[in-house]
Design a protein around this motif. Structure first.
Motif, short mmCIF file in Angstrom:
data_model
loop_
_atom_site.label_atom_id
_atom_site.label_comp_id
_atom_site.label_asym_id
_atom_site.label_seq_id
_atom_site.Cartn_x
_atom_site.Cartn_y
_atom_site.Cartn_z
N PHE A 157 2.73 -5.56 9.18
CA PHE A 157 3.25 -4.21 8.94
C PHE A 157 4.76 -4.25 8.70
O PHE A 157 5.29 -3.48 7.89
CB PHE A 157 2.93 -3.29 10.12
N LEU A 163 4.91 -5.12 5.05
CA LEU A 163 4.35 -4.09 4.17
C LEU A 163 5.19 -2.82 4.17
O LEU A 163 5.46 -2.24 3.11
CB LEU A 163 2.92 -3.73 4.60
N GLN A 220 -5.24 0.28 10.47
CA GLN A 220 -5.34 -0.48 9.21
C GLN A 220 -5.27 0.42 7.99
O GLN A 220 -4.88 -0.04 6.91
CB GLN A 220 -6.64 -1.30 9.17
N CYS A 225 -1.91 0.69 6.45
CA CYS A 225 -1.51 -0.64 5.96
C CYS A 225 -2.15 -0.94 4.61
O CYS A 225 -1.48 -1.37 3.67
CB CYS A 225 -1.90 -1.73 6.97
N VAL A 226 -3.45 -0.71 4.51
CA VAL A 226 -4.14 -0.97 3.24
C VAL A 226 -3.62 0.00 2.17
O VAL A 226 -3.40 -0.38 1.02
CB VAL A 226 -5.67 -0.86 3.42
N ALA A 262 -0.35 -1.34 1.00
CA ALA A 262 -0.56 -2.57 0.22
C ALA A 262 -1.00 -2.22 -1.21
O ALA A 262 -0.47 -2.77 -2.18
CB ALA A 262 -1.60 -3.45 0.91
#
Lengths: 146, 146, 146
Positions: free
Chosen positions: A76, A79, A128, A131-132, A135
């Motif tokens: 993280f 990112l 998550q 985060c995804v 990304a």
């Protein structure tokens, strides 16, 4: 770079999460002392003898919480930083950071207090999501440079 | 900073590698469910009872692959970023990033599929070459600031 | 960014610490070969048979040293970078980086050589002081962006 408000917002929550990781390390050390369970012979010799060079379930629980933090908070830190550079709107970005921050707090508490499943797993999954999302958004911006 | 094409190229491969790490985490979780081998009593209670609070060789393999990624991909996220700042030529830089990216993909596949040695070790060594190269080049630029 | 002398100073010590982590990985590998203790069946088959798929206390010691580095050096790579951006004085900043750098060197040596307690723990605590100091200073600058 700190004039970039999104980046500053990211740095705020990130530094708090790093401090949270440090706190888990401190809790692990305190648990080792309380349960007299040390990872090294030299430590156990200092605290009563080689009998205390052993594993303990509560210490292992702290270590699993810490490792899970490394698996998730450290990526993280990367990112979030590159996401801040693609000029997202501040409110959307803050929402990403806050969801991750709160979910990881809940994850740590669920881990250390052994809350009934699936509290911890849910916190992990929710953390998550931003985060995804970050990304994918970053990849869309930089894909042409591959 | 994302106008820096070397940095954008680095970000592209880095984000893909972070996603690759997330995929290993998902595979670990699926393996735990399939083999009924959980790291925590509270998880095993939810999935059939305390018998399933145990280690499993296939789960441990996933965890070793994930840990090796942390040991190598996380430092790359730092090295690649600072290397991008010393203005390397784009073609040389992309070559560094691509070698690391492909080698780490091979490393993960070799680990998870238990390919015969020394496939995995070779992938590990090849991935380290661009990392050490970037480290040395960065050190030469900043050595005077020590 | 590398015109920022604090940041360049930070990069210098950080890259050295990353190389130090790589050296611990190499020592772990050499120890596995010397003690014939491999983490994977496919590795042990290549080096004399499945008997060598086993744990060894010296290998585990290297792995603990490496894990402790991940827990501490990887967050430093983030904290030091953002701290460099809040324009600290060069001498104060260098002092932070140097204390961390030297303490982590001592920590690794104390770990790998199994020096009597509390050498290693002391090195760990001393290394945390500049980290917490940087975290607090950064938080004070970015707190208004939360």
């Amino acid at each position: 770079m700190l004039l970039n408000t999104v980046f500053s917002c990211f740095v705020f929550y990130s530094v708090l999460l790093v401090l949270k990781m440090y706190i888990i390390a401190i809790i692990t050390g305190q648990m080792r002392l309380r349960k007299k369970a040390f990872a090294n012979p030299e430590d156990s010799l200092r605290h009563g003898g080689l009998d205390h060079f052993r594993k303990d379930p509560d210490v292992e629980r702290c270590r699993r919480a810490h490792r899970n933090d490394m698996e998730n908070i450290l990526p993280f830190l990367f990112l979030g930083a590159v996401y801040s550079l693609i000029s997202p709107s501040l409110s959307v970005a803050r929402c990403h950071f806050l969801v991750f921050f709160v979910s990881r707090l809940v994850h740590s508490m669920a881990y250390l207090c052994a809350l009934p499943a699936p509290t911890r797993s849910l916190a992990y999954v929710v953390a998550q999501v931003p985060c995804v999302s970050m990304a994918v958004q970053v990849l869309m911006v930089v894909a042409s440079y591959a």
